[in-house]
Design a protein around this motif. Structure first.
Motif, PDB file in Angstrom:
ATOM      1  N   LEU A   1       0.727  -1.158  -0.012  1.00 13.57           N
ATOM      2  CA  LEU A   1       0.058   0.125   0.003  1.00 13.57           C
ATOM      3  C   LEU A   1       0.985   1.477   0.060  1.00 13.57           C
ATOM      4  O   LEU A   1       0.639   2.229  -0.628  1.00 13.57           O
ATOM      5  CB  LEU A   1      -1.019   0.028   1.347  1.00 13.57           C
ATOM      6  N   GLN A   2       1.963   1.192   0.751  1.00 11.24           N
ATOM      7  CA  GLN A   2       2.757   2.387   0.700  1.00 11.24           C
ATOM      8  C   GLN A   2       3.410   2.588  -0.718  1.00 11.24           C
ATOM      9  O   GLN A   2       3.581   3.713  -1.134  1.00 11.24           O
ATOM     10  CB  GLN A   2       4.012   2.150   1.803  1.00 11.24           C
ATOM     11  N   ASN A   3       3.702   1.635  -1.510  1.00 12.24           N
ATOM     12  CA  ASN A   3       4.063   1.734  -2.686  1.00 12.24           C
ATOM     13  C   ASN A   3       2.922   2.451  -3.491  1.00 12.24           C
ATOM     14  O   ASN A   3       3.517   3.158  -4.381  1.00 12.24           O
ATOM     15  CB  ASN A   3       4.536   0.192  -3.082  1.00 12.24           C
ATOM     16  N   GLU A   4       2.053   1.964  -3.592  1.00  8.49           N
ATOM     17  CA  GLU A   4       0.712   2.355  -4.247  1.00  8.49           C
ATOM     18  C   GLU A   4       0.648   4.060  -4.019  1.00  8.49           C
ATOM     19  O   GLU A   4       0.498   4.837  -4.806  1.00  8.49           O
ATOM     20  CB  GLU A   4      -0.257   1.628  -3.931  1.00  8.49           C
ATOM     21  N   VAL A   5       0.601   4.324  -2.822  1.00  6.86           N
ATOM     22  CA  VAL A   5       0.388   5.766  -2.275  1.00  6.86           C
ATOM     23  C   VAL A   5       1.597   6.615  -2.864  1.00  6.86           C
ATOM     24  O   VAL A   5       1.327   7.716  -3.322  1.00  6.86           O
ATOM     25  CB  VAL A   5      -0.033   5.648  -0.771  1.00  6.86           C
ATOM     26  N   LEU A   6       2.706   6.328  -2.827  1.00 10.95           N
ATOM     27  CA  LEU A   6       3.746   6.993  -3.008  1.00 10.95           C
ATOM     28  C   LEU A   6       3.826   7.157  -4.592  1.00 10.95           C
ATOM     29  O   LEU A   6       4.346   8.386  -5.096  1.00 10.95           O
ATOM     30  CB  LEU A   6       5.269   6.232  -2.734  1.00 10.95           C
ATOM     31  N   LYS A   7       3.377   6.224  -5.328  1.00 13.02           N
ATOM     32  CA  LYS A   7       3.215   6.396  -6.944  1.00 13.02           C
ATOM     33  C   LYS A   7       2.158   7.695  -7.213  1.00 13.02           C
ATOM     34  O   LYS A   7       2.254   8.455  -7.919  1.00 13.02           O
ATOM     35  CB  LYS A   7       2.689   5.311  -7.505  1.00 13.02           C
TER      36      LYS A   7
END
Length: 272
Positions: free
Chosen positions: A222-228
């Motif tokens: 989820l962190q990865n998606e939010v950072l994108k």
């Protein structure tokens, strides 16, 4: 702590996702479990009672208020705010006359008012545009109201002094019935909006995004998606500020940012 197993947590996330389209699947499981346990203990619920209550839309705001952790201060980490004032804002002004800022996960608004006070003291508030978002509508209403417990202002004032502001925090609020009522003119240029970092849309481009101490409650997927999402929402050479225990180093888009200040966790977008 109430005993909750993985199957129970899965049932809860499925109900909330199916009925309300809020996806907690990729929240850090240990944190999510603690928050669910707190809800059960506060209300003396069993899992079965909680599942029934989740079918009542009126209960949802109370549920979200407990799941989304809302602990914040004005000018929290004063050294961070000094770096914003002395380095980041001047850097933005090299490229843009009007500053666009997104407070993602703004909670009860202390960070938003801190930003507004800083910009006012820099004589930049009138030329700034701020968006403040949160998943929890109750907490957004508190942020909009700008009313805080007077006891909390003691810590906020200490932070402001350490930040080395131009006056006193008392210049920006009045006292009434044990409450600190913030000057509403500070947030005239702020748009408070309900927004889901997981499933919500991407806004227009920003010069600066602040999302501090929010992603520690997400797993890495989820962190990865939010950072994108944040990357797409920033102008090229825009800045992203995250929490002291968070990092961009491991994520898929790490090579699209450079570290501006490692201690304060401020990054600059260098690639689209």
């Amino acid at each position: 702590m109430k005993d909750i197993d993985i199957a129970d947590l899965k049932k809860i996330t499925e109900v909330v996702k199916t009925k309300y389209n809020y996806d907690f699947t990729n929240y850090a499981m240990s944190s999510f479990k603690r928050r669910i346990s707190r809800i059960l203990e506060m209300n003396n619920f069993t899992i079965e009672v909680l599942m029934r209550k989740l079918n009542e839309p009126a209960f949802l705001d109370d549920f979200l208020n407990e799941i989304t952790v809302n602990v914040t201060e004005m000018f929290r980490d004063p050294s961070f705010w000094r770096v914003l004032r002395d380095d980041i804002i001047p850097g933005i002004l090299l490229n843009h006359q009007k500053i666009r800022i997104w407070h993602a996960g703004c909670s009860s608004g202390e960070e938003v008012f801190s930003m507004a006070i800083m910009l006012k003291e820099l004589d930049l508030l009138d030329s700034a545009s701020l968006i403040a978002t949160d998943l929890d509508t109750n907490i957004l209403e508190r942020a909009k109201s700008g009313e805080y417990n007077l006891k909390n202002m003691e810590l906020n004032e200490k932070n402001y002094i350490r930040y080395q502001g131009m006056g006193s925090l008392k210049d920006y609020y009045e006292e009434k019935n044990g409450r600190a009522i913030m000057d509403k003119s500070l947030v005239e240029n702020v748009s408070f909006r309900k927004h889901d970092l997981v499933n919500g849309e991407i806004f227009n481009k920003f010069d600066l995004i602040l999302c501090r101490n929010v992603m520690i409650y997400f797993n890495q997927t989820l962190q990865n998606e939010v950072l994108k999402k944040f990357h797409e929402s920033l102008f090229k050479y825009g800045y992203l500020a995250i929490g002291s225990k968070e990092s961009l180093i491991w994520c898929d888009i790490a090579n699209k940012f450079i570290i501006v200040n490692n201690e304060e966790k401020i990054y600059k977008k260098i690639k689209d």
